[in-house]
Design a protein around this motif. Structure first.
Motif, PDB file in Angstrom:
ATOM      1  N   ALA A 134       0.846  -1.202   0.000  1.00  0.00           N
ATOM      2  CA  ALA A 134       0.000   0.000   0.000  1.00  0.00           C
ATOM      3  C   ALA A 134       0.877   1.247   0.000  1.00  0.00           C
ATOM      4  O   ALA A 134       0.582   2.232   0.672  1.00  0.00           O
ATOM      5  CB  ALA A 134      -0.936  -0.016   1.204  1.00  0.00           C
ATOM      6  N   LEU A 135       1.960   1.210  -0.766  1.00  0.00           N
ATOM      7  CA  LEU A 135       2.902   2.326  -0.808  1.00  0.00           C
ATOM      8  C   LEU A 135       2.328   3.489  -1.620  1.00  0.00           C
ATOM      9  O   LEU A 135       1.630   3.282  -2.618  1.00  0.00           O
ATOM     10  CB  LEU A 135       4.226   1.859  -1.417  1.00  0.00           C
ATOM     11  CG  LEU A 135       4.930   0.712  -0.674  1.00  0.00           C
ATOM     12  CD1 LEU A 135       6.175   0.269  -1.436  1.00  0.00           C
ATOM     13  CD2 LEU A 135       5.289   1.122   0.741  1.00  0.00           C
ATOM     14  N   VAL A 136       2.641   4.703  -1.184  1.00  0.00           N
ATOM     15  CA  VAL A 136       2.142   5.915  -1.838  1.00  0.00           C
ATOM     16  C   VAL A 136       3.315   6.838  -2.143  1.00  0.00           C
ATOM     17  O   VAL A 136       4.463   6.549  -1.820  1.00  0.00           O
ATOM     18  CB  VAL A 136       1.104   6.635  -0.951  1.00  0.00           C
ATOM     19  CG1 VAL A 136      -0.118   5.754  -0.722  1.00  0.00           C
ATOM     20  CG2 VAL A 136       1.728   7.042   0.388  1.00  0.00           C
ATOM     21  N   GLY A 137       2.985   7.978  -2.766  1.00  0.00           N
ATOM     22  CA  GLY A 137       4.007   8.972  -3.061  1.00  0.00           C
ATOM     23  C   GLY A 137       4.742   8.674  -4.354  1.00  0.00           C
ATOM     24  O   GLY A 137       4.344   7.809  -5.141  1.00  0.00           O
ATOM     25  N   GLU A 138       5.821   9.391  -4.568  1.00  0.00           N
ATOM     26  CA  GLU A 138       6.576   9.275  -5.813  1.00  0.00           C
ATOM     27  C   GLU A 138       7.775   8.349  -5.661  1.00  0.00           C
ATOM     28  O   GLU A 138       8.276   8.125  -4.556  1.00  0.00           O
ATOM     29  CB  GLU A 138       7.041  10.661  -6.263  1.00  0.00           C
ATOM     30  CG  GLU A 138       5.907  11.627  -6.546  1.00  0.00           C
ATOM     31  CD  GLU A 138       6.413  12.961  -7.077  1.00  0.00           C
ATOM     32  OE1 GLU A 138       7.649  13.120  -7.196  1.00  0.00           O
ATOM     33  OE2 GLU A 138       5.573  13.829  -7.385  1.00  0.00           O
ATOM     34  N   ILE A 139       8.224   7.821  -6.779  1.00  0.00           N
ATOM     35  CA  ILE A 139       9.481   7.072  -6.797  1.00  0.00           C
ATOM     36  C   ILE A 139      10.608   8.075  -6.527  1.00  0.00           C
ATOM     37  O   ILE A 139      10.646   9.145  -7.143  1.00  0.00           O
ATOM     38  CB  ILE A 139       9.688   6.387  -8.159  1.00  0.00           C
ATOM     39  CG1 ILE A 139       8.528   5.429  -8.462  1.00  0.00           C
ATOM     40  CG2 ILE A 139      11.005   5.635  -8.194  1.00  0.00           C
ATOM     41  CD1 ILE A 139       8.574   4.837  -9.863  1.00  0.00           C
ATOM     42  N   PRO A 140      11.519   7.793  -5.602  1.00  0.00           N
ATOM     43  CA  PRO A 140      12.587   8.756  -5.281  1.00  0.00           C
ATOM     44  C   PRO A 140      13.325   9.227  -6.531  1.00  0.00           C
ATOM     45  O   PRO A 140      13.660   8.436  -7.414  1.00  0.00           O
ATOM     46  CB  PRO A 140      13.507   7.963  -4.353  1.00  0.00           C
ATOM     47  CG  PRO A 140      12.619   6.945  -3.711  1.00  0.00           C
ATOM     48  CD  PRO A 140      11.617   6.571  -4.760  1.00  0.00           C
ATOM     49  N   THR A 141      13.574  10.522  -6.599  1.00  0.00           N
ATOM     50  CA  THR A 141      14.238  11.089  -7.779  1.00  0.00           C
ATOM     51  C   THR A 141      15.671  10.581  -7.928  1.00  0.00           C
ATOM     52  O   THR A 141      16.218  10.586  -9.039  1.00  0.00           O
ATOM     53  CB  THR A 141      14.260  12.626  -7.686  1.00  0.00           C
ATOM     54  OG1 THR A 141      14.879  13.010  -6.446  1.00  0.00           O
ATOM     55  CG2 THR A 141      12.837  13.184  -7.719  1.00  0.00           C
ATOM     56  N   SER A 142      16.282  10.157  -6.820  1.00  0.00           N
ATOM     57  CA  SER A 142      17.664   9.656  -6.874  1.00  0.00           C
ATOM     58  C   SER A 142      17.724   8.147  -7.125  1.00  0.00           C
ATOM     59  O   SER A 142      18.724   7.505  -6.830  1.00  0.00           O
ATOM     60  CB  SER A 142      18.385   9.986  -5.560  1.00  0.00           C
ATOM     61  OG  SER A 142      17.675   9.451  -4.452  1.00  0.00           O
TER      62      SER A 142
END
Length: 444
Positions: free
Chosen positions: A254-262
């Motif tokens: 149930a992960l949310v948010g964006e894929i890390p930019t790094s």
């Protein structure tokens, strides 16, 4: 008149009998079931030679430590033969003398009636470096500290009924932890991993694990599989510090948010799956710096933006699944890139389209062609249709689909040659019999 007609009738009867025999024999050559060709006959098998028993010599290795032998017997593990001589990889021993000691033990397909863990028995097995439970739904017990410290590898697959994070945390010298299809009761990953400073590989999958992904991960990790749990929150930026990470699977959480930019800092990554979460945002441009990616699965999220063209420049890529997201614009891939992939899926992106001057309409992509403005010409197939296509093929494209279906339809038009031949043969025989009866009356 009758006498004159007699030779003629006899000759005509003989000719008709010959024709009848020929028709019957030709009809017999029609077979309703295929006859096996001589080349399909089974090849005779060569009997396997019986191994010659060897007589133990005086230089044979020493036997297992008697204490460990009694420990195995108390666990109802067969010890009729020396466990150190096992050839099924269930046990592995060192070569110490006068007695050998167990280094590896694997318990497979056992039940509470077969195996009952004993603290005393486990204490005698403190030389173990690897311990595996495979399909052994028995009750876990507290492990002696000597064994917990000795273990380097612990595997539990559909075994030990239920585990706790606190119980697992005692294995602080592990380099490899695998728990799958076994519920783990823990308030987060840190409870389990906080003291495991030597861990290289972790798999806790389909374990009903809750909480967040810890920010404090061992920098030596090369394998992370946390799929099929109830982990929530964002993917921590600290995960991109794992320069040796080869495998990352966080799917079905149930992960949310964006894929890390790094994310591109994971320069050793080869297999990536973030599928079936609620991730948003675009595919980070830094991923172009990961040269060896073979497997990318970002399907069933809420990712948006355009699909970056750098993906087509990944020379090692074989599996690409971007289906069921919110990508838009023109898909940047050509036919040669798609054909070199084993799996390619982009269906379920309602605002995504393909350039029909670059890609053939025969390709089953699950998206519509673009108009001159870069928008889908018509509404794409429903998700039900896309999923049906996905179930029928490993990839979203199949150039031979139309040809195969037309071939099958032609194959079933009209009666087969076998049925037609049988019908003609039977009709000829009936006609000859009737004609012979009438002719015999006329000649008589």
């Amino acid at each position: 008149m009758a006498a004159a007609a007699s030779p003629f009738c006899f000759t005509l009867l003989l000719l008709l009998l010959l024709l009848s025999t020929a028709a019957t024999s030709s009809n017999k050559t029609i077979s309703l079931s295929p006859t096996p060709s001589p080349t399909s006959s089974p090849t005779p098998t060569t009997p396997t030679p019986t191994p010659t028993p060897t007589t133990p010599s005086s230089s044979s290795p020493s036997t297992l430590d008697p204490k460990q032998l009694r420990a195995l017997q108390s666990l109802n593990i067969p010890t009729a033969k020396d466990p150190c001589q096992s050839k099924n990889n269930a046990t592995l021993c060192d070569s110490s003398k006068p007695f050998r000691h167990l280094l590896s033990l694997s318990l497979t397909n056992c039940s509470p009636n077969d195996v009952a863990l004993s603290f005393t028995a486990l204490k005698s097995l403190s030389s173990l470096h690897s311990l595996s439970f495979l399909n052994c739904p028995i009750s876990p017990i507290r492990f002696p500290p000597e064994l917990s410290s000795s273990l380097r590898s612990f595997t539990c697959i559909h075994s030990l009924k239920t585990l706790t994070g606190f119980w697992l945390s005692h294995f602080h010298n592990l380099t490899d932890l695998t728990v799958s299809a076994t519920p783990v009761n823990a308030s987060g990953l840190y409870v389990i991993l906080g003291n495991m400073k030597k861990l290289n590989s972790i798999t806790i999958s389909h374990a009903n694990l809750t909480g967040y992904i810890t920010k404090h991960l061992n920098l030596n990790l090369t394998h992370i599989d946390l799929s099929g749990n109830k982990l929530r929150g964002k993917i921590p930026n600290s995960i991109t510090l794992l320069e040796d990470l080869d495998f990352l699977n966080l799917s079905s959480n149930a992960l949310v948010g964006e894929i890390p930019t790094s994310f591109g800092d994971l320069i050793s990554l080869r297999n990536l799956s973030l599928a079936s979460n609620s991730l948003s945002g675009s595919i980070p441009a830094s991923m172009s710096a990961i040269p060896g990616l073979v497997h990318i699965d970002l399907s069933s999220n809420q990712l948006n933006g355009t699909i970056p063209s750098f993906i087509s420049e990944m020379k090692s890529l074989k599996y690409l699944n971007l289906a069921s997201n919110d990508f838009h614009g023109v898909m940047p891939f050509n036919g040669s890139f798609i054909k070199r992939l084993a799996v390619f899926k982009v269906g379920g992106n309602s605002n995504l389209c393909y350039n029909h001057s670059v890609l053939s309409s025969k390709l089953k992509l699950g998206i519509a062609p673009c108009d001159k403005h870069g928008l889908p010409v018509s509404p794409p197939a429903s998700k039900a249709d896309s999923s049906a296509d996905d179930n029928s093929n490993d990839s979203d494209y199949d150039e031979n689909n139309g040809d195969d279906s037309s071939g099958k339809s032609e194959h079933h038009h009209g009666p087969s040659k076998v049925v037609l031949g049988v019908s003609i043969g039977l009709s000829s025989i009936v006609f000859l019999i009737v004609f012979l009866v009438l002719l015999s009356k006329w000649c008589g």
